[in-house]
Design a protein around this motif. Structure first.
Motif, short mmCIF file in Angstrom:
data_model
loop_
_atom_site.label_atom_id
_atom_site.label_comp_id
_atom_site.label_asym_id
_atom_site.label_seq_id
_atom_site.Cartn_x
_atom_site.Cartn_y
_atom_site.Cartn_z
N LEU A 86 2.18 5.06 -9.72
CA LEU A 86 1.10 5.06 -10.71
C LEU A 86 -0.19 4.48 -10.15
N TYR A 87 -0.07 3.67 -9.11
CA TYR A 87 -1.21 3.01 -8.51
C TYR A 87 -1.45 3.56 -7.09
N TYR A 88 -2.57 3.14 -6.50
CA TYR A 88 -2.77 3.40 -5.07
C TYR A 88 -1.87 2.49 -4.25
N PHE A 89 -1.58 1.31 -4.81
CA PHE A 89 -0.85 0.28 -4.07
C PHE A 89 0.42 -0.12 -4.81
N LYS A 90 1.40 -0.54 -4.04
CA LYS A 90 2.70 -0.87 -4.63
C LYS A 90 2.61 -2.20 -5.40
N PRO A 91 2.92 -2.19 -6.68
CA PRO A 91 2.79 -3.41 -7.49
C PRO A 91 4.04 -4.28 -7.45
N ARG A 92 3.82 -5.51 -7.77
CA ARG A 92 4.92 -6.46 -7.94
C ARG A 92 5.42 -6.36 -9.38
N ARG A 93 6.70 -6.32 -9.55
CA ARG A 93 7.27 -6.26 -10.89
C ARG A 93 7.18 -7.63 -11.56
#
Length: 241
Positions: free
Chosen positions: A3-10
């Motif tokens: 969903l983002y350009y970058f991998k998010p932290r959960r």
């Protein structure tokens, strides 16, 4: 799906990958660019490539995205943030921090530049690089011109193999202490000298032809032998008085 350009932290991930973006509460939409840049400020340059590839892999996981889009976004957010810092009050208490951030982000742009296969960067940068490349090539060409010869040494009457025989003899010569005069494990200089600096009856000696006479021990069976009627000279050590 990414969903983002970058991998998010959960959210509530207490042991996240060091490159994941966000806080203990996760990554708030709209702030991912800020978190990406925050990582860069405290990152060593040797980690830039791993950082780039980590988030690129995540971005491409959506399946309908390209590295060009990812690169364009990165270049935009980094260059825009540099521009922002450059327009801050130079007498602000945060000025040293701004200078440090500019230096770090500029280093990241330097890292990104060689990856630009699509000419995404601004034209002034591309033109500057082109001019620098032209200047470099001109300088290299100038240096090479010092080794350019106007006319090769002519060998008469098809005696080019006689000259080659002399080079072969030179490979076997030894100094008074028993050490070889010339190092002979590198054969390419010999046949390149013959091809580049000598002509046979005003005709070019091809490098393949010259190479056949310098093949080394491992391929000695492939070496073309010098005809006996062309072995006219013998190089011998000078006699001591």
């Amino acid at each position: 799906m990414a969903l983002y350009y970058f991998k998010p932290r959960r959210a509530f991930d207490f042991d996240p990958h060091p490159f994941k973006l966000g806080t203990i509460m996760g990554l708030k939409r709209g702030y991912e660019d800020n978190h990406f840049l925050l990582k860069i400020y405290g990152m060593k340059e040797k980690s830039f490539d791993d950082y780039y590839r980590y988030h690129l892999k995540y971005y491409l996981s959506a399946g309908d995205r390209t590295e060009k889009e990812f690169f364009s976004h990165l270049w935009y957010i980094v260059s825009t943030r540099i521009d922002y810092f450059n327009h801050q009050n130079p007498f602000s208490k945060k000025h040293p921090l701004y200078v440090s951030n500019i230096k770090k982000l500029s280093g990241f742009l330097d890292f990104l530049s060689p990856k630009d296969r699509w000419n995404v960067r601004p034209n002034d940068i591309l033109l500057k690089e082109k001019d620098e490349l032209i200047a470099k090539l001109q300088e290299e060409n100038k240096k090479l011109s010092d080794f350019t010869i106007m006319r090769k040494i002519e060998i008469y009457d098809d005696y080019h193999t006689t000259v080659i025989d002399l080079f072969q003899q030179m490979q076997k010569l030894k100094l008074p202490n028993g050490a070889p005069l010339l190092r002979k494990d590198m054969l390419s200089p010999y046949y390149k000298i013959v091809s580049n600096y000598f002509s046979n009856n005003k005709k070019k000696i091809s490098i393949d032809t010259a190479k056949n006479y310098f093949v080394g021990k491992d391929n000695s069976q492939k070496e073309v032998k010098i005809p006996e009627d062309r072995q006219l000279f013998v190089i011998v050590p000078k006699k001591k008085d």
